[in-house]
Design a protein around this motif. Structure first.
Motif, PDB file in Angstrom:
ATOM      1  N   ASP A 125     -37.751 107.019  -3.174  1.00 41.51           N
ATOM      2  CA  ASP A 125     -38.718 107.523  -2.199  1.00 41.51           C
ATOM      3  C   ASP A 125     -39.871 106.541  -1.978  1.00 41.51           C
ATOM      4  N   TYR A 126     -39.701 105.301  -2.420  1.00 40.03           N
ATOM      5  CA  TYR A 126     -40.745 104.299  -2.269  1.00 40.03           C
ATOM      6  C   TYR A 126     -40.382 103.301  -1.174  1.00 40.03           C
ATOM      7  N   PHE A 127     -41.414 102.674  -0.619  1.00 40.21           N
ATOM      8  CA  PHE A 127     -41.211 101.788   0.518  1.00 40.21           C
ATOM      9  C   PHE A 127     -40.429 100.555   0.075  1.00 40.21           C
ATOM     10  N   MET A 128     -39.274 100.342   0.690  1.00 43.35           N
ATOM     11  CA  MET A 128     -38.461  99.178   0.378  1.00 43.35           C
ATOM     12  C   MET A 128     -37.663  98.783   1.611  1.00 43.35           C
ATOM     13  N   ILE A 129     -37.493  97.474   1.817  1.00 43.66           N
ATOM     14  CA  ILE A 129     -36.731  96.949   2.950  1.00 43.66           C
ATOM     15  C   ILE A 129     -35.860  95.804   2.450  1.00 43.66           C
ATOM     16  N   ASN A 130     -34.811  95.484   3.191  1.00 42.27           N
ATOM     17  CA  ASN A 130     -33.927  94.380   2.803  1.00 42.27           C
ATOM     18  C   ASN A 130     -34.516  93.027   3.159  1.00 42.27           C
ATOM     19  N   SER A 131     -35.286  92.990   4.247  1.00 42.44           N
ATOM     20  CA  SER A 131     -35.852  91.726   4.716  1.00 42.44           C
ATOM     21  C   SER A 131     -37.151  92.015   5.457  1.00 42.44           C
ATOM     22  N   PRO A 132     -38.124  91.101   5.420  1.00 42.65           N
ATOM     23  CA  PRO A 132     -39.343  91.287   6.223  1.00 42.65           C
ATOM     24  C   PRO A 132     -39.061  91.452   7.706  1.00 42.65           C
ATOM     25  N   ASP A 133     -37.929  90.905   8.180  1.00 43.61           N
ATOM     26  CA  ASP A 133     -37.580  91.046   9.594  1.00 43.61           C
ATOM     27  C   ASP A 133     -37.330  92.501   9.973  1.00 43.61           C
ATOM     28  N   ASP A 134     -37.036  93.353   8.988  1.00 39.63           N
ATOM     29  CA  ASP A 134     -36.785  94.769   9.271  1.00 39.63           C
ATOM     30  C   ASP A 134     -38.033  95.486   9.775  1.00 39.63           C
ATOM     31  N   LEU A 135     -39.198  94.882   9.604  1.00 37.65           N
ATOM     32  CA  LEU A 135     -40.447  95.530  10.000  1.00 37.65           C
ATOM     33  C   LEU A 135     -40.772  95.349  11.484  1.00 37.65           C
ATOM     34  N   LYS A 136     -40.155  94.386  12.111  1.00 41.64           N
ATOM     35  CA  LYS A 136     -40.526  94.049  13.483  1.00 41.64           C
ATOM     36  C   LYS A 136     -40.344  95.232  14.430  1.00 41.64           C
ATOM     37  N   ASP A 137     -41.427  95.516  15.155  1.00 41.95           N
ATOM     38  CA  ASP A 137     -41.465  96.566  16.193  1.00 41.95           C
ATOM     39  C   ASP A 137     -41.366  97.987  15.632  1.00 41.95           C
ATOM     40  N   LYS A 138     -41.430  98.158  14.328  1.00 42.50           N
ATOM     41  CA  LYS A 138     -41.464  99.505  13.756  1.00 42.50           C
ATOM     42  C   LYS A 138     -42.897 100.036  13.810  1.00 42.50           C
ATOM     43  N   LYS A 139     -43.023 101.340  13.991  1.00 45.62           N
ATOM     44  CA  LYS A 139     -44.345 101.965  14.028  1.00 45.62           C
ATOM     45  C   LYS A 139     -44.501 102.867  12.807  1.00 45.62           C
ATOM     46  N   TYR A 140     -45.531 102.589  12.001  1.00 48.89           N
ATOM     47  CA  TYR A 140     -45.781 103.339  10.786  1.00 48.89           C
ATOM     48  C   TYR A 140     -47.111 104.082  10.890  1.00 48.89           C
ATOM     49  N   SER A 141     -47.088 105.290  10.420  1.00 49.19           N
ATOM     50  CA  SER A 141     -48.322 106.059  10.262  1.00 49.19           C
ATOM     51  C   SER A 141     -48.707 106.026   8.788  1.00 49.19           C
ATOM     52  N   ILE A 142     -49.822 105.386   8.477  1.00 54.17           N
ATOM     53  CA  ILE A 142     -50.290 105.270   7.096  1.00 54.17           C
ATOM     54  C   ILE A 142     -51.302 106.393   6.876  1.00 54.17           C
ATOM     55  N   VAL A 143     -50.936 107.363   6.055  1.00 56.86           N
ATOM     56  CA  VAL A 143     -51.697 108.600   5.917  1.00 56.86           C
ATOM     57  C   VAL A 143     -52.289 108.694   4.510  1.00 56.86           C
ATOM     58  N   ASN A 144     -53.607 108.742   4.434  1.00 58.40           N
ATOM     59  CA  ASN A 144     -54.282 108.905   3.153  1.00 58.40           C
ATOM     60  C   ASN A 144     -54.704 110.360   2.971  1.00 58.40           C
ATOM     61  N   ILE A 145     -55.077 110.694   1.749  1.00 61.26           N
ATOM     62  CA  ILE A 145     -55.713 111.980   1.459  1.00 61.26           C
ATOM     63  C   ILE A 145     -57.209 111.807   1.676  1.00 61.26           C
ATOM     64  N   GLU A 146     -57.812 112.672   2.426  1.00 57.96           N
ATOM     65  CA  GLU A 146     -59.243 112.558   2.747  1.00 57.96           C
ATOM     66  C   GLU A 146     -60.069 112.429   1.461  1.00 57.96           C
ATOM     67  N   GLY A 147     -60.849 111.339   1.391  1.00 62.40           N
ATOM     68  CA  GLY A 147     -61.736 111.130   0.251  1.00 62.40           C
ATOM     69  C   GLY A 147     -61.093 110.426  -0.936  1.00 62.40           C
ATOM     70  N   TYR A 148     -59.802 110.098  -0.836  1.00 56.73           N
ATOM     71  CA  TYR A 148     -59.132 109.423  -1.947  1.00 56.73           C
ATOM     72  C   TYR A 148     -59.376 107.924  -1.826  1.00 56.73           C
ATOM     73  N   ILE A 149     -59.992 107.313  -2.827  1.00 57.14           N
ATOM     74  CA  ILE A 149     -60.461 105.927  -2.707  1.00 57.14           C
ATOM     75  C   ILE A 149     -59.553 104.902  -3.393  1.00 57.14           C
ATOM     76  N   ASP A 150     -58.494 105.342  -4.071  1.00 56.26           N
ATOM     77  CA  ASP A 150     -57.623 104.412  -4.783  1.00 56.26           C
ATOM     78  C   ASP A 150     -56.392 104.019  -3.971  1.00 56.26           C
ATOM     79  N   PHE A 151     -56.478 104.148  -2.669  1.00 56.05           N
ATOM     80  CA  PHE A 151     -55.405 103.802  -1.751  1.00 56.05           C
ATOM     81  C   PHE A 151     -56.052 103.016  -0.619  1.00 56.05           C
TER      82      PHE A 151
END
Length: 412
Positions: A125-151
């Motif tokens: 369940d952790y972020f992993m890809i086969n190659s950096p090229d797999d990231l091209k043109d992908k859209k990610y929503s990076i969601v934090n917990i409000e007030g959490y400072i260790d992320f």
């Protein structure tokens, strides 16, 4: 008390060696001082990846063939190392830990600061890809917990943008976390995980769905499931797009879960786990370790046919450095330390530091020596060993696991 095998150290190496020993029908005990490096775990295991100025390694088994003969992988043998490490996913699965990856080719994990690093195994369940090229043109929503400072969402976004991904950064909150907001020191990953259960997980999933509309996938801090992955799976079922997690600053929720899961697996098999205790000395007679003494048991010895010492390096106090010397504190085992204090380090902070390759000297079966004499029934594993620089090689977990399994096979 008498056992077949006693493991000194309750980290990853000790737990895996103990599980293999107990599985083979040997009456096994672990003496564990407490926290281990697993509490700082990223959620991924490296075999050989390279780091810093070293080239990134895509084909680790090929590169491993070129390591010096004193390296732990070479002492085991590369083919034998591969055979041993191919058992690891099954051992972890027996403990309820699901991983993905292969020794034949590294994949890439996303670090908490937004860098891509090669890895051998990663939690499924952790972020992993086969190659950096797999990231091209992908859209990610990076969601934090409000007030959490260790992320660090903006560091992650910056790192992903360099590889052609698009990112949006947002934060969500749920009422169940209100008690933690009385003090910012309470908003830590392990504390948050205790509150994210059942209905709270469902509420978090609903808010993440609302905040990440239009994204291909969601990236979140690893704050769910300290005692099992059930909250993680429940959360992923509740979110209508793929969700991937990133380990946060310690204590690491996946690291704590991994240690507890392996410990519980060992004790379910009938193993004896002795937490919060420290081995202080042992009796060596006729080139064999006969018994050990611990802080809690005082003058009552623990006896065994075989022993494994996996107390770690400087971080775990398996090695101690003072102004005059570096030493192994339990038995005084032989080390590969050369010269005085000024020769232990390089004044160039970014250069490979000599002390990082210091450790216990062993024969090819990883039996250490004392005053040049091999101790026939004692095996050393993991970060305690000499002959490698885990930081520069990206090899720490692989060596930890391979040497633990090698030692267990010799004992069995």
């Amino acid at each position: 008390m008498k056992f077949d095998n006693i493991i000194i150290g309750g980290g990853l190496s000790g737990l895996v060696a103990a599980i293999e020993s107990q599985r083979a029908g040997r009456r096994t005990a672990i003496v564990s001082a407490g926290q281990s490096a697993l509490h700082f775990w990223s959620g991924a295991f490296e075999f050989l990846g390279g780091s810093g100025p070293n080239p990134i390694i895509d084909n680790p088994l090929e590169v491993a063939q070129k390591l010096p003969p004193t390296h732990p992988y070479q002492k085991i043998g590369i083919k034998r190392t591969q055979q041993l490490l191919e058992k690891v996913p099954g051992i972890l699965a027996d403990a309820g830990i699901k991983v993905e990856g292969t020794l034949s080719r590294n994949h890439y994990r996303l670090t908490p600061l937004g860098f891509l690093k090669p890895a051998w195994l990663s939690l499924d369940d952790y972020f992993m890809i086969n190659s950096p090229d797999d990231l091209k043109d992908k859209k990610y929503s990076i969601v934090n917990i409000e007030g959490y400072i260790d992320f660090y969402p903006r560091f992650l976004a910056h790192g992903l943008l360099k590889h052609g991904a698009r990112c949006e950064v947002t934060a969500v909150d749920i009422l169940a976390l209100a008690p933690l907001r009385k003090s910012t020191t309470e908003m830590r990953a392990t504390n948050i995980s205790r509150f994210l259960r059942d209905d709270a997980v469902d509420a978090l999933a609903r808010n993440v769905n609302a905040a990440s509309s239009g994204a291909d996938a969601v990236i979140m801090p690893a704050v769910l499931g300290m005692f099992s992955d059930a909250p993680v799976q429940r959360f992923r079922r509740g979110v209508d797009r793929p969700v991937y997690f990133i380990a946060t600053t310690p204590a690491s929720v996946p690291g704590v879960r991994c240690q507890l899961s392996l410990r519980d697996c060992f004790t379910r098999m009938g193993g004896t786990f002795m937490p919060g205790d420290t081995v202080v000395k042992g009796d060596i007679e006729g080139h064999r370790l006969r018994r050990i003494y611990t802080y809690n048991f005082g003058d009552m010895p623990l006896e065994a046919d075989n022993f494994v010492i996996c107390t770690g390096s400087f971080f775990g106090h398996g090695l101690i450095a003072n102004i005059d010397r570096i030493y192994e504190p339990i038995f005084g085992l032989d080390l590969n330390v050369d010269g005085g204090r000024t020769e232990w380090y390089d004044t160039n902070f970014y250069a490979p530091q000599p002390y990082m390759a210091y450790g216990v000297v062993t024969d090819r079966d990883f039996r250490p020596s004392l005053h040049g004499e091999t101790i026939e029934n004692l095996y050393a594993t993991g970060a305690l060993l000499a002959g490698f620089n885990a930081l520069k090689e990206g090899s720490g977990a692989g060596i930890t696991l391979a040497t633990a399994l090698h030692a267990a096979s010799r004992i069995i």
